[in-house]
Design a protein around this motif. Structure first.
Motif, PDB file in Angstrom:
ATOM      1  N   PRO A   1       5.879   1.902  11.941  1.00 29.05           N
ATOM      2  CA  PRO A   1       4.759   1.567  12.832  1.00 29.05           C
ATOM      3  C   PRO A   1       3.859   0.463  12.291  1.00 29.05           C
ATOM      4  O   PRO A   1       3.322  -0.331  13.055  1.00 29.05           O
TER       5      PRO A   1
ATOM      6  N   ARG B   1       6.562  13.272  -4.389  1.00 27.32           N
ATOM      7  CA  ARG B   1       6.790  13.985  -3.132  1.00 27.32           C
ATOM      8  C   ARG B   1       6.500  13.077  -1.942  1.00 27.32           C
ATOM      9  O   ARG B   1       5.773  12.097  -2.044  1.00 27.32           O
ATOM     10  N   GLY B   2       7.085  13.419  -0.816  1.00 23.96           N
ATOM     11  CA  GLY B   2       6.700  12.771   0.436  1.00 23.96           C
ATOM     12  C   GLY B   2       7.337  11.428   0.694  1.00 23.96           C
ATOM     13  O   GLY B   2       6.857  10.669   1.534  1.00 23.96           O
TER      14      GLY B   2
ATOM     15  N   VAL C   1       0.842  -1.206   0.000  1.00 19.30           N
ATOM     16  CA  VAL C   1       0.000   0.000   0.000  1.00 19.30           C
ATOM     17  C   VAL C   1       0.872   1.249   0.000  1.00 19.30           C
ATOM     18  O   VAL C   1       0.669   2.174  -0.798  1.00 19.30           O
ATOM     19  N   PHE C   2       1.873   1.281   0.885  1.00 22.33           N
ATOM     20  CA  PHE C   2       2.717   2.473   0.967  1.00 22.33           C
ATOM     21  C   PHE C   2       3.590   2.614  -0.287  1.00 22.33           C
ATOM     22  O   PHE C   2       3.889   3.727  -0.707  1.00 22.33           O
TER      23      PHE C   2
ATOM     24  N   LEU D   1      -5.808   3.776  -4.341  1.00 21.52           N
ATOM     25  CA  LEU D   1      -4.514   4.375  -4.652  1.00 21.52           C
ATOM     26  C   LEU D   1      -4.146   4.188  -6.121  1.00 21.52           C
ATOM     27  O   LEU D   1      -3.171   4.758  -6.593  1.00 21.52           O
TER      28      LEU D   1
ATOM     29  N   ALA E   1       7.990   6.893   8.492  1.00 20.72           N
ATOM     30  CA  ALA E   1       7.085   7.112   9.630  1.00 20.72           C
ATOM     31  C   ALA E   1       5.831   6.265   9.516  1.00 20.72           C
ATOM     32  O   ALA E   1       5.130   6.074  10.501  1.00 20.72           O
ATOM     33  N   LEU E   2       5.530   5.780   8.310  1.00 20.83           N
ATOM     34  CA  LEU E   2       4.348   4.941   8.144  1.00 20.83           C
ATOM     35  C   LEU E   2       4.687   3.460   8.143  1.00 20.83           C
ATOM     36  O   LEU E   2       3.961   2.640   8.703  1.00 20.83           O
TER      37      LEU E   2
ATOM     38  N   LEU F   1       8.162  10.511   4.254  1.00 19.95           N
ATOM     39  CA  LEU F   1       7.095  10.129   5.182  1.00 19.95           C
ATOM     40  C   LEU F   1       6.964   8.624   5.302  1.00 19.95           C
ATOM     41  O   LEU F   1       6.383   8.114   6.263  1.00 19.95           O
TER      42      LEU F   1
ATOM     43  N   LEU G   1       1.477   4.203  -2.840  1.00 22.86           N
ATOM     44  CA  LEU G   1       1.367   5.633  -2.500  1.00 22.86           C
ATOM     45  C   LEU G   1       2.604   6.378  -3.008  1.00 22.86           C
ATOM     46  O   LEU G   1       2.508   7.473  -3.565  1.00 22.86           O
TER      47      LEU G   1
ATOM     48  N   ALA H   1       2.659   6.806  -6.769  1.00 27.92           N
ATOM     49  CA  ALA H   1       1.728   7.796  -7.299  1.00 27.92           C
ATOM     50  C   ALA H   1       2.226   9.217  -7.127  1.00 27.92           C
ATOM     51  O   ALA H   1       1.697  10.135  -7.724  1.00 27.92           O
ATOM     52  N   SER H   2       3.228   9.413  -6.293  1.00 23.98           N
ATOM     53  CA  SER H   2       3.690  10.773  -6.036  1.00 23.98           C
ATOM     54  C   SER H   2       5.197  10.805  -5.853  1.00 23.98           C
ATOM     55  O   SER H   2       5.765   9.945  -5.179  1.00 23.98           O
TER      56      SER H   2
END
Lengths: 243, 226
Positions: free
Chosen positions: B180, B169-170, B159-160, B223, B176-177, B173, B163, B166-167
């Motif tokens: 956890p 940017r970021g 999933v990440f 997504l 951090a996802l 992050l 994500l 698709a981008s």
């Protein structure tokens, strides 16, 4: 154009202020002092409601995220963002108050306890959730991505709650929402705690509502309305930048 | 599924065949590309060696920390491995075409299988190095925990990774996802390898797999819409 009054009018703010006053009186004046922990235990009347309402806020993020993915309505996305921001603030408050309580009772500001670590991880995940919202310029793309993350992120909430059950930790097990039925707590303390939860919940609803209104105003886009023949062009504001 | 158009029968490949094709292609990237083992395995080796320096030289301390260290390294390595989700498609600029052709559930399954394999190789390498260098122990329960725990991690990572695909940017992050999201695997995987009674930890990992798998399956299609 006159502003439409919010549903419920002044009822919610009045109820929130009343409940906060009652909670303060019960927590500081009526509830007895803990025989072992002393006055530091009174922090529980803010620490526990903050943590519970943070769970509630993250549950709202989950519900609003699912609602957005089903309905594609940016109102749900704004609610999710507002609830996440509130949940982050309350989680940080719960951690901070826990540290203030831990110093006199445990003898340390911080320890590598499962509840403390998982709560901090929860905080980081929702900070990252807010970061995901900034990964796209299009509001619907950002909403879709953050909704997906908002659903996955909620998996951390049960991990935090059950961490004191699953692992042998320094943090006390759940007193009220524990596996056994009747909570081992003085009834007056339980009332003070309940009043704190009610006050925090009402204040949270108030804060989220105001934040949603702010986000709606910030997302308002000017949209040109085709003028009538011979008339000057009219600009109106569409709240929320479309659904 | 089949259809008839202008006298020609068009037969789309079945689910398993599609998954096999995608897995084979992505496995080649994992084995040879810069997004795969070429960067991750040296990182794991360096992590084990440096842990010996930081946590040692007491052999008992190294032995005690070895199982948790391996899981921590696997989760840390999962962050760059997330790029495998769309590595091949990024090179070929075919991500848009692929998500249009392959049903989301099939794409999720194929990508998760590849990531599970990559994570399993990473865990095996870390464990082998921990045994050789830190005097760590390998138990059947520990291996079962790895097999189970990495399923949930692979599902979340897919999933990440989507994500991230698709981008541009970021990307920062992601850590951090991802970290956890792998927390239950980190804790239950570590405990199952050292506990006298590993069954509760293995049961927790099965529950984690079910929840992570179901959640990933539910959100993955959204997504792929862009």
């Amino acid at each position: 154009m006159p502003r439409t009054p919010a549903p419920g009018g002044a009822l919610l703010p009045t109820a929130a202020v009343t409940a906060s006053g009652a909670a303060l009186v019960l927590a500081l004046l009526v509830a007895p002092e803990d025989a072992v922990q002393g006055p530091a235990q009174r922090l529980m009347y803010v620490h526990v409601p903050a943590a519970w309402v943070a769970y509630l806020a993250f549950a709202a993020v989950l519900v609003c995220s699912v609602a957005y993915l089903v309905r594609r309505d940016l109102r749900f996305d704004r609610c999710a963002q507002a609830a996440a921001e509130l949940g982050i603030g309350l989680t940080a408050l719960a951690i901070g108050l826990g540290m203030l309580w831990g110093r006199p009772v445990w003898g340390v500001w911080w320890t590598w306890d499962a509840r403390l670590v998982t709560t901090t991880v929860l905080l980081l995940v929702y900070v990252a959730y807010l970061g995901v919202r900034r990964m796209a310029d299009d509001p619907h793309v950002a909403a879709r991505r953050s909704a997906a993350v908002g659903v996955v992120a909620f998996l951390n909430v049960p991990v935090v709650h059950f961490s004191v059950v699953w692992w042998r930790t320094l943090h006390q097990p759940p007193t009220v929402l524990g596996p056994e039925g009747s909570p081992p707590i003085d009834p007056v303390m339980a009332w003070a705690l309940a009043a704190g939860v009610v006050a925090f919940t009402l204040l949270a609803v108030l804060v989220v509502r105001r934040r949603v209104a702010g986000l709606r105003a910030a997302g308002a886009e000017p949209a040109a309305v085709p003028p009538a023949a011979g008339a000057a062009p009219v600009i109106t504001v569409v709240p929320g930048g479309g659904r | 599924m089949s259809g008839r158009r202008a006298g020609l029968q068009v037969r789309r490949p079945g689910t398993l065949r599609t998954v096999a094709v995608l897995v084979r292609r992505d496995a080649r990237i994992a084995l040879g590309g810069v997004d795969g083992f070429a960067s991750v395995l040296p990182f794991v080796a360096a992590g084990v060696v440096l842990a010996g320096l930081v946590l040692g030289p007491d052999p008992a301390a190294l032995r005690t920390t070895a199982p948790g260290l391996v899981w921590l390294l696997v989760l840390t390595a999962a962050v760059p491995l997330a790029r495998l989700v769309a590595a091949a498609e990024r090179d070929e600029d075919s991500w848009d075409m692929l998500r249009g052709l392959v049903p989301p559930g099939v794409l999720l399954l194929a990508k998760a299988v590849v990531l599970w394999g990559a994570l399993a190789v990473t865990w095996s390498t870390g464990t082998l190095l921990a045994v050789l260098l830190l005097d760590g122990a390998v138990t059947v329960a520990g291996c079962a925990a790895a097999v189970l725990g990495l399923v949930g991690v692979a599902a979340s990572l897919t999933v990440f990774g989507a994500l991230l695909a698709a981008s541009a940017r970021g990307a920062g992050l992601l850590a951090a996802l991802v970290l956890p999201a792998g927390l239950p695997a980190l804790l239950a995987g570590t405990q199952a390898g050292v506990a006298d009674e590993p069954w509760p930890w293995l049961a927790l990992l099965v529950a984690y797999d079910l929840v992570a798998g179901a959640t990933s399956w539910a959100v993955f299609p959204f997504l792929l819409e862009e």
